[in-house]
Design an enzyme around this catalytic site. Structure first.
Site, PDB file in Angstrom:
ATOM      1  N   ALA A 133       0.833  -1.203   0.000  1.00  0.00           N
ATOM      2  CA  ALA A 133       0.000   0.000   0.000  1.00  0.00           C
ATOM      3  C   ALA A 133       0.866   1.251   0.000  1.00  0.00           C
ATOM      4  O   ALA A 133       0.632   2.191  -0.775  1.00  0.00           O
ATOM      5  CB  ALA A 133      -0.938  -0.006   1.207  1.00  0.00           C
ATOM      6  N   ASP A 134       1.864   1.292   0.862  1.00  0.00           N
ATOM      7  CA  ASP A 134       2.774   2.436   0.908  1.00  0.00           C
ATOM      8  C   ASP A 134       3.523   2.608  -0.401  1.00  0.00           C
ATOM      9  O   ASP A 134       3.529   3.690  -1.004  1.00  0.00           O
ATOM     10  CB  ASP A 134       3.788   2.241   2.040  1.00  0.00           C
ATOM     11  CG  ASP A 134       3.421   3.024   3.291  1.00  0.00           C
ATOM     12  OD1 ASP A 134       2.914   4.151   3.156  1.00  0.00           O
ATOM     13  OD2 ASP A 134       3.641   2.516   4.398  1.00  0.00           O
ATOM     14  N   LEU A 135       4.198   1.553  -0.833  1.00  0.00           N
ATOM     15  CA  LEU A 135       5.007   1.649  -2.041  1.00  0.00           C
ATOM     16  C   LEU A 135       4.127   1.827  -3.278  1.00  0.00           C
ATOM     17  O   LEU A 135       4.497   2.557  -4.212  1.00  0.00           O
ATOM     18  CB  LEU A 135       5.894   0.413  -2.182  1.00  0.00           C
ATOM     19  CG  LEU A 135       6.929   0.232  -1.064  1.00  0.00           C
ATOM     20  CD1 LEU A 135       7.662  -1.091  -1.209  1.00  0.00           C
ATOM     21  CD2 LEU A 135       7.921   1.387  -1.052  1.00  0.00           C
TER      22      LEU A 135
END
Length: 395
Positions: A170-172
């Site tokens: 999700a972050d990347l």
């Protein structure tokens, strides 16, 4: 060396931790002048994260996400420091921030205000859930986005506790989608002359990467369940156990399936109506793997891998990260590099994940020390007439 494609593009990185810094590092790798704007004293909170260090105080996590940037510390609640930011905005092409929705407006650095200073500014906000909707004010981290996007429910093995994807997808993913949107907006600006606002979120990145899973949901009417290493669209396409451990196979189409059966000496399985087509094999995946399991226990991993690859059927060992980064392919593709650093001397980092033949990327700057480039950046603004010398003297 040829000029990198984003040379001349200035990016203001007012983000912390992973999604925003990753996005801005990707832009910096392509030649952008990335100025990392950090809180005084503490800096990006990732500088102090993780339970281990190399030589200096900055964590390996910070080092991994912040090459090709310069650092200036600004207290955005302070009027004089905000004036420095406004001066930077006049010279910038892109700004990336990842505060909770509403915080930028309270600080006086929201898009509507900054677009009046620089109408060509491309402004990207990355948050947990986006700027609108009933979840907008919820705190958002990668684990939370994986849980609320469906990823956590479909990962791991049936009957076991929920398993987070070990990669911060999700972050990347939010960082990657933001970089894609920023570059699209820059190209669009060449036609319109105007920048624009980009609203990205961890939740939508996680959903955006759930192509197979949502397809299964809408095709069957049932939420996808955990299936371990298997694939939702092909079978057999997963890890199998040989006599000495696990390896993976990918007989992902009918031609590969028939070749696969010949290699393992089980051509009779093609006559079983449960396995005659890929669609049937997917439906009957559990039974198929149970039928194949005794065969794979008769030889070692490497024997199976060699036999399958010789016939053109995808197969591979399961490498740990230590083996993966030192593999002959990773070495040949320069996927590990030594990054120079004023405190660390040098440290290992992942290489560039895509190769540009005409304009190969390079590490032009190591991850910056907190506020390392403050004097230089301020002087540049004074020389360009964007910051008054008397404001500089007051500092």
């Amino acid at each position: 060396m040829a000029t990198l494609p984003l040379a001349g593009i200035r990016v203001l990185d007012i983000s912390q931790v992973m999604a925003g810094p990753f996005c801005c590092m990707l832009l910096g790798d392509m030649g952008a002048d990335v100025i990392k704007i950090e809180p005084p004293q503490t800096g990006d909170s990732t500088r102090h994260s993780m339970g281990f260090r190399l030589k200096g105080e900055d964590s390996p996590g910070f080092l991994a996400l912040n090459r090709n940037k310069r650092s200036i510390a600004l207290n955005l609640k302070d009027e004089a420091d905000r004036d420095v930011l406004y001066a930077l905005v006049k010279s910038a092409d892109v700004l990336v921030e990842n505060a909770r929705p509403g915080v930028a407006a309270r600080l006086g650095i929201d898009y509507d205000r900054l677009a009046k200073i620089n109408p060509r500014l491309v402004y990207a906000s990355i948050s947990g859930f986006g700027q609108t909707g009933p979840w907008a004010q919820r705190p958002g981290f990668d684990l939370i986005a994986q849980a609320m996007s469906g990823i956590l429910s479909s990962n791991g093995f049936p009957g076991m506790e929920p398993a987070k994807n070990s990669i911060a997808v999700a972050d990347l993913g939010a960082g990657l989608f933001s970089a894609y949107a920023i570059l699209s907006a820059i190209i669009g600006r060449e036609k319109s002359g105007q920048g624009q606002y980009i609203d990205a979120s961890l939740l939508e990145a996680a959903l955006g990467l759930s192509i197979w899973e949502t397809t299964e949901l809408w095709g069957t009417g049932k939420p996808p369940a955990p299936i371990g290493s298997a694939n939702r669209m092909s079978a057999p396409y997963q890890a199998m156990q040989a006599s000495d451990g696990w390896f993976v196979i990918g007989a992902a189409n009918q031609g590969l399936w028939l070749t696969f059966l010949n290699v393992i000496g089980r051509p009779e399985l093609q006559d079983d109506p449960r396995y005659s087509t890929n669609a049937a094999r997917v439906v009957n995946r559990v039974a198929l793997i149970e039928d194949l399991a005794p065969t794979f226990l008769t030889r070692t991993r490497q024997q199976w891998i060699d036999a399958l690859l010789s016939a053109g059927v995808p197969a591979a060992p399961i490498l740990d990260y230590g083996e993966a980064v030192t593999s002959e392919q990773a070495v040949a593709r320069d996927m590990v590099m030594q990054v120079p650093h004023p405190v660390e001397g040098e440290f290992k980092a992942l290489g560039f994940p895509v190769k540009m033949r005409g304009t190969p990327q390079e590490v032009r700057l190591p991850p910056p020390l907190l506020n390392e480039h403050s004097d230089l950046i301020r002087q540049e603004l004074v020389e360009r007439g964007l910051l008054a010398p008397q404001k500089e003297a007051a500092k």
